[in-house]
Design a protein around this motif. Structure first.
Motif, mmCIF file in Angstrom:
data_model
loop_
_atom_site.group_PDB
_atom_site.id
_atom_site.type_symbol
_atom_site.label_atom_id
_atom_site.label_comp_id
_atom_site.label_asym_id
_atom_site.label_seq_id
_atom_site.Cartn_x
_atom_site.Cartn_y
_atom_site.Cartn_z
ATOM 1 N N SER A 57 82.876 50.264 0.288
ATOM 2 C CA SER A 57 82.121 49.715 -0.830
ATOM 3 C C SER A 57 82.831 48.486 -1.398
ATOM 4 O O SER A 57 82.185 47.480 -1.734
ATOM 5 C CB SER A 57 81.952 50.785 -1.912
ATOM 6 O OG SER A 57 81.303 50.253 -3.033
ATOM 7 N N LYS A 71 81.305 44.668 -1.604
ATOM 8 C CA LYS A 71 81.023 44.151 -2.947
ATOM 9 C C LYS A 71 81.869 42.935 -3.286
ATOM 10 O O LYS A 71 81.351 41.954 -3.854
ATOM 11 C CB LYS A 71 81.269 45.266 -3.971
ATOM 12 C CG LYS A 71 81.069 44.821 -5.413
ATOM 13 C CD LYS A 71 81.371 45.969 -6.367
ATOM 14 C CE LYS A 71 81.252 45.510 -7.828
ATOM 15 N NZ LYS A 71 81.588 46.598 -8.786
ATOM 16 N N ASP A 72 83.154 42.983 -2.984
ATOM 17 C CA ASP A 72 84.078 41.967 -3.486
ATOM 18 C C ASP A 72 84.504 40.914 -2.449
ATOM 19 O O ASP A 72 85.181 39.944 -2.817
ATOM 20 C CB ASP A 72 85.350 42.623 -4.036
ATOM 21 C CG ASP A 72 85.065 43.493 -5.247
ATOM 22 O OD1 ASP A 72 84.038 43.263 -5.913
ATOM 23 O OD2 ASP A 72 85.866 44.400 -5.516
#
Length: 287
Positions: free
Chosen positions: A257, A261-262
């Motif tokens: 995740s 996301k980043d």
């Protein structure tokens, strides 16, 4: 009896005189022959015939040979000078030599001259070959400039982390893992050596799982991994600037995740997907 003895004595004296006469004549004849031979040899040695009685073995140009035949004869050097003269007269590249007889003999005027041609072929580099050589030099220079130096410890650590992370991948897959390590060294967000990058922990979390579960100690370095590392140290880079990679099938969900996301996804190769910081953060890190 006395008469006979006197006769015998007289006969013996006559024979002795006769033998002595013969010996004297033989000695005179031998002496005369010897003297004639000596005089003849001396005459041959001293006769000049306008300087044309001798021609020394020669090597050189036709002009040099003609000048020697016209009376300008230089005596054949001996000793060390003779060795040097022989070396200097030896045929070399792109040189013709006219030679009479052998290097150390007197020869007759008019003896056939043998012309020795050097048979060494000239090395000719064509324009196409020259271009190829220049291209090769440029590539070699570029690789040499891009090659990276590191300590034995760093090199050994790089081999082990590549083997542990990509031991089932092909050469390119292993090169990509090593590229990520080298990209981190160049980035201000990470340490400056291979060993520090591989063993780095951020907030207590290891950056490479083999340093956590111990696989980095268990692997045996293969020839494929050595070849991949060699290519990377010589400048081979397929990474497009990647600073991270993940094998989603083996990763924990929260890590997957965070990657999605980043980070900015670049590509997938083999079992790994490669990421870097988003462009804005990457630009600030480089500045």
């Amino acid at each position: 009896m006395k008469i006979q003895n006197d006769s015998l004595k007289q006969s013996g004296k006559k024979r002795k005189k006769k033998n002595l006469g013969r010996s004297a004549r033989s000695f005179v004849l031998f002496t005369a022959c010897t003297c004639s031979a000596v005089v003849l040899a001396a005459g041959i040695r001293t006769a000049d015939y306008n300087g044309r009685n001798k021609v020394y073995a020669a090597s050189g140009t036709e002009d040099e040979i003609l000048s020697s035949q016209s009376g300008e004869v230089n005596a054949l050097p001996t000793g060390i000078a003779g060795v040097v003269s022989g070396i200097n007269s030896t045929a070399s590249q792109k040189k013709s030599v006219q030679r009479i007889g052998t290097s150390c003999e007197q020869v007759m005027v008019g003896q056939r001259i043998k012309v020795i041609e050097d048979s060494v072929a000239e090395f000719d580099v064509s324009s196409s070959m020259e271009n190829k050589i220049n291209d090769f030099d440029e590539k070699t220079t570029a690789l040499a400039q891009s090659a990276r130096m590191m300590s034995d410890e760093d090199y050994d650590t790089l081999l082990h982390i590549v083997e542990a992370e990509a031991g089932t991948e092909d050469i390119k897959g292993r090169v990509l893992v090593a590229n990520v390590i080298m990209n981190r060294i160049k980035n201000d967000e990470f340490p400056d050596t291979v060993t520090e990058v591989v063993w780095q922990r951020i907030d207590g979390v290891p950056q490479f799982s083999p340093t956590y579960d111990g696989r980095i100690y268990e692997v045996s370095i293969t020839d494929e991994t050595k070849e991949a590392v060699r290519q990377v140290l010589e400048g081979v880079d397929y990474s497009e600037g990647a600073l991270f990679f993940i094998q989603k099938s083996e990763a924990e969900e929260h890590n997957v995740s965070w990657f999605e996301k980043d980070l900015q996804r670049l590509f997938k190769y083999g079992v790994h997907e490669f990421y870097k910081y988003p462009d804005s953060q990457d630009s600030s890190a480089e500045s």
